[in-house]
Every structure is written in structure tokens, then in C-alpha cells.
Design a protein around this motif. Structure first.
Motif, PDB file in Angstrom:
ATOM      1  N   GLY A   1      32.771  47.888  35.218  1.00 19.27           N
ATOM      2  CA  GLY A   1      33.915  47.260  34.565  1.00 19.27           C
ATOM      3  C   GLY A   1      35.244  47.834  34.995  1.00 19.27           C
ATOM      4  N   ARG A   2      35.214  48.900  35.808  1.00 16.58           N
ATOM      5  CA  ARG A   2      36.471  49.552  36.196  1.00 16.58           C
ATOM      6  C   ARG A   2      37.214  48.769  37.273  1.00 16.58           C
ATOM      7  NH1 ARG A   2      33.534  54.506  35.170  1.00 16.58           N
ATOM      8  NH2 ARG A   2      32.702  54.546  37.298  1.00 16.58           N
ATOM      9  N   THR A   3      36.495  47.952  38.012  1.00 17.67           N
ATOM     10  CA  THR A   3      37.136  47.153  39.055  1.00 17.67           C
ATOM     11  C   THR A   3      37.003  45.679  38.717  1.00 17.67           C
ATOM     12  OG1 THR A   3      36.584  48.804  40.742  1.00 17.67           O
ATOM     13  CG2 THR A   3      37.158  46.589  41.501  1.00 17.67           C
ATOM     14  N   THR A   4      38.114  44.986  38.746  1.00 13.74           N
ATOM     15  CA  THR A   4      38.110  43.552  38.485  1.00 13.74           C
ATOM     16  C   THR A   4      38.875  42.840  39.586  1.00 13.74           C
ATOM     17  OG1 THR A   4      40.081  43.724  37.087  1.00 13.74           O
ATOM     18  CG2 THR A   4      37.946  43.822  35.979  1.00 13.74           C
ATOM     19  N   GLU A   5      38.564  41.558  39.732  1.00 15.96           N
ATOM     20  CA  GLU A   5      39.224  40.739  40.740  1.00 15.96           C
ATOM     21  C   GLU A   5      39.394  39.339  40.193  1.00 15.96           C
ATOM     22  OE1 GLU A   5      37.278  40.938  44.509  1.00 15.96           O
ATOM     23  OE2 GLU A   5      38.951  40.021  45.584  1.00 15.96           O
ATOM     24  N   TYR A   6      40.495  38.698  40.591  1.00 15.31           N
ATOM     25  CA  TYR A   6      40.802  37.375  40.060  1.00 15.31           C
ATOM     26  C   TYR A   6      41.253  36.440  41.175  1.00 15.31           C
ATOM     27  CZ  TYR A   6      40.880  39.823  35.593  1.00 15.31           C
ATOM     28  OH  TYR A   6      40.538  40.579  34.495  1.00 15.31           O
ATOM     29  N   ALA A   7      40.963  35.179  40.974  1.00 13.79           N
ATOM     30  CA  ALA A   7      41.541  34.163  41.835  1.00 13.79           C
ATOM     31  C   ALA A   7      43.043  34.105  41.568  1.00 13.79           C
ATOM     32  CB  ALA A   7      40.904  32.808  41.553  1.00 13.79           C
ATOM     33  N   ASP A   8      43.801  33.812  42.590  1.00 12.27           N
ATOM     34  CA  ASP A   8      45.252  33.755  42.431  1.00 12.27           C
ATOM     35  C   ASP A   8      45.674  32.769  41.344  1.00 12.27           C
ATOM     36  OD1 ASP A   8      46.042  34.172  45.988  1.00 12.27           O
ATOM     37  OD2 ASP A   8      45.623  35.639  44.405  1.00 12.27           O
ATOM     38  N   SER A   9      44.911  31.707  41.210  1.00 13.79           N
ATOM     39  CA  SER A   9      45.278  30.651  40.260  1.00 13.79           C
ATOM     40  C   SER A   9      45.173  31.090  38.803  1.00 13.79           C
ATOM     41  CB  SER A   9      44.399  29.424  40.488  1.00 13.79           C
ATOM     42  OG  SER A   9      43.035  29.749  40.340  1.00 13.79           O
ATOM     43  N   VAL A  10      44.459  32.193  38.531  1.00 14.54           N
ATOM     44  CA  VAL A  10      44.270  32.614  37.140  1.00 14.54           C
ATOM     45  C   VAL A  10      44.845  33.999  36.863  1.00 14.54           C
ATOM     46  CG1 VAL A  10      42.170  31.218  37.036  1.00 14.54           C
ATOM     47  CG2 VAL A  10      41.989  33.695  37.422  1.00 14.54           C
ATOM     48  N   LYS A  11      45.359  34.662  37.871  1.00 14.80           N
ATOM     49  CA  LYS A  11      45.920  36.004  37.675  1.00 14.80           C
ATOM     50  C   LYS A  11      47.032  35.986  36.632  1.00 14.80           C
ATOM     51  CE  LYS A  11      44.996  38.224  42.111  1.00 14.80           C
ATOM     52  NZ  LYS A  11      45.575  38.659  43.421  1.00 14.80           N
TER      53      LYS A  11
ATOM     54  N   ARG B   1      46.652  35.329  33.584  1.00 19.50           N
ATOM     55  CA  ARG B   1      46.294  34.457  32.454  1.00 19.50           C
ATOM     56  C   ARG B   1      44.875  34.747  31.954  1.00 19.50           C
ATOM     57  NH1 ARG B   1      45.820  29.113  33.174  1.00 19.50           N
ATOM     58  NH2 ARG B   1      45.229  29.258  35.382  1.00 19.50           N
ATOM     59  N   PHE B   2      43.982  35.066  32.863  1.00 17.51           N
ATOM     60  CA  PHE B   2      42.578  35.300  32.505  1.00 17.51           C
ATOM     61  C   PHE B   2      42.262  36.790  32.608  1.00 17.51           C
ATOM     62  CE2 PHE B   2      40.641  30.917  33.830  1.00 17.51           C
ATOM     63  CZ  PHE B   2      41.605  30.275  33.084  1.00 17.51           C
ATOM     64  N   THR B   3      41.357  37.253  31.754  1.00 15.62           N
ATOM     65  CA  THR B   3      40.901  38.638  31.797  1.00 15.62           C
ATOM     66  C   THR B   3      39.386  38.675  31.666  1.00 15.62           C
ATOM     67  OG1 THR B   3      42.956  39.399  30.756  1.00 15.62           O
ATOM     68  CG2 THR B   3      41.084  40.924  30.759  1.00 15.62           C
ATOM     69  N   ILE B   4      38.747  39.332  32.609  1.00 18.94           N
ATOM     70  CA  ILE B   4      37.304  39.515  32.552  1.00 18.94           C
ATOM     71  C   ILE B   4      37.006  40.918  32.017  1.00 18.94           C
ATOM     72  CG2 ILE B   4      37.134  40.331  34.950  1.00 18.94           C
ATOM     73  CD1 ILE B   4      34.407  38.871  35.104  1.00 18.94           C
ATOM     74  N   SER B   5      35.974  41.011  31.207  1.00 16.08           N
ATOM     75  CA  SER B   5      35.554  42.308  30.686  1.00 16.08           C
ATOM     76  C   SER B   5      34.046  42.261  30.457  1.00 16.08           C
ATOM     77  CB  SER B   5      36.292  42.643  29.388  1.00 16.08           C
ATOM     78  OG  SER B   5      36.020  41.679  28.387  1.00 16.08           O
ATOM     79  N   ARG B   6      33.461  43.428  30.241  1.00 15.18           N
ATOM     80  CA  ARG B   6      32.033  43.479  30.003  1.00 15.18           C
ATOM     81  C   ARG B   6      31.702  44.580  29.009  1.00 15.18           C
ATOM     82  NH1 ARG B   6      29.200  44.341  35.512  1.00 15.18           N
ATOM     83  NH2 ARG B   6      27.346  44.625  34.210  1.00 15.18           N
TER      84      ARG B   6
ATOM     85  N   VAL C   1      29.681  46.408  43.394  1.00 14.59           N
ATOM     86  CA  VAL C   1      31.144  46.353  43.293  1.00 14.59           C
ATOM     87  C   VAL C   1      31.643  44.921  43.144  1.00 14.59           C
ATOM     88  CG1 VAL C   1      31.477  48.487  44.561  1.00 14.59           C
ATOM     89  CG2 VAL C   1      31.429  46.318  45.803  1.00 14.59           C
ATOM     90  N   GLY C   2      30.757  43.961  43.321  1.00 14.53           N
ATOM     91  CA  GLY C   2      31.134  42.575  43.128  1.00 14.53           C
ATOM     92  C   GLY C   2      31.494  41.848  44.397  1.00 14.53           C
ATOM     93  N   SER C   3      31.724  40.556  44.286  1.00 15.03           N
ATOM     94  CA  SER C   3      32.056  39.723  45.429  1.00 15.03           C
ATOM     95  C   SER C   3      32.695  38.432  44.955  1.00 15.03           C
ATOM     96  CB  SER C   3      30.788  39.409  46.224  1.00 15.03           C
ATOM     97  OG  SER C   3      31.049  38.474  47.248  1.00 15.03           O
ATOM     98  N   THR C   4      33.519  37.856  45.805  1.00 18.39           N
ATOM     99  CA  THR C   4      34.085  36.544  45.499  1.00 18.39           C
ATOM    100  C   THR C   4      33.242  35.428  46.096  1.00 18.39           C
ATOM    101  OG1 THR C   4      35.485  36.569  47.468  1.00 18.39           O
ATOM    102  CG2 THR C   4      36.421  37.499  45.451  1.00 18.39           C
TER     103      THR C   4
END
Length: 126
Positions: A57-67, A69-74, A105-108
Motif C-alpha cells: 500500500g506504500r506505492t500507488t499509481e493513477y491514470a492521469d485522468s483520475v489523479k 480525484r481518486f484514491t486507492i487504498s487497501r 509492486v504493481g503494474s498498469t
């Protein structure tokens, strides 16, 4: 066997907010070893990455269209990932899916995600 179940979708006016949840289950599924992501697909469009979080949960990434405005958490104790969506726009209308990524670490890239939920509809009216 991994099961991901989304909830929290619905109809909201532009400028409003929704909070999506995705609960994970599965006897052998080590939730806290997987990155998690949210994708969306609007009618006639390809599935697109919205937000992702690393296993911790320490690293998050967002699409430019939602930066911004949106927040991801776990919550690893609850095996749940959330997507808080604020200042919603009509163009955010889509089916939203959560998915589990084998890369910690995740992926887009949707191809990095092994398991998918059934989706939840989000409709934003103007």
C-alpha cells in the motif's frame, strides 16, 4: 482459487463521490503478497487502468485522468482494496473492475493481472 467481489457502484450526479470496495477471498490466496488494481471499461472502449497499489500500500499509481480525484487504498487485514472517487465526471461512467497482480509492486498493464472481479457499474449523470 481467488475470488474478488466489487461493491459500491451506482448512479451519482457529476461532482459527487462514490467509494468502491473489492473483497478478496480464497484459501490459498495471499492477499498481502499481491498488488491490486482498479480498471474500468466504458461501452465501446477498451479496458483501461485507473489506479493501482503495491502489496504494502506504500506505492500507488493513477491514470492521469483520475489523479487528484481518486484514491486507492487497501486493508490487508480485511483483504480489501478500496477506490475513493471524488469530483466524479460523466466520462467516469464505466464498469469498474478490481484485479490482483502477480507483480508485488504493481503494474498498469492488464496482462499482469491474474484474477478479476465481476465488475460494478458506475454511472455519473451530468
Amino acid at each position: 482459487q481467488v475470488q474478488l467481489v466489487e461493491s459500491g457502484g451506482g448512479l451519482v450526479q457529476a461532482g459527487g463521490s462514490l467509494r468502491l470496495s473489492c473483497a478478496a477471498s480464497g484459501r490459498t490466496f495471499a492477499f498481502n503478497s499481491y498488488a491490486m488494481g482498479w480498471f474500468r471499461q466504458a461501452p465501446g472502449k477498451e479496458r483501461e487502468f485507473v489506479a493501482g497499489t503495491s502489496w504494502s500500500g506504500r506505492t500507488t499509481e493513477y491514470a492521469d485522468s483520475v489523479k487528484g480525484r481518486f484514491t486507492i487504498s487497501r486493508d490487508n487485514a480485511k483483504k480489501t482494496v478500496y477506490l475513493q472517487m471524488n469530483s466524479l465526471k460523466p466520462e467516469d461512467t464505466a464498469v469498474y473492475y478490481c484485479a490482483a497482480c502477480r507483480i508485488p509492486v504493481g503494474s498498469t498493464d492488464y496482462r499482469s493481472y491474474d484474477s478479476w472481479g465481476q465488475g460494478t457499474q458506475v454511472t455519473v449523470s451530468s
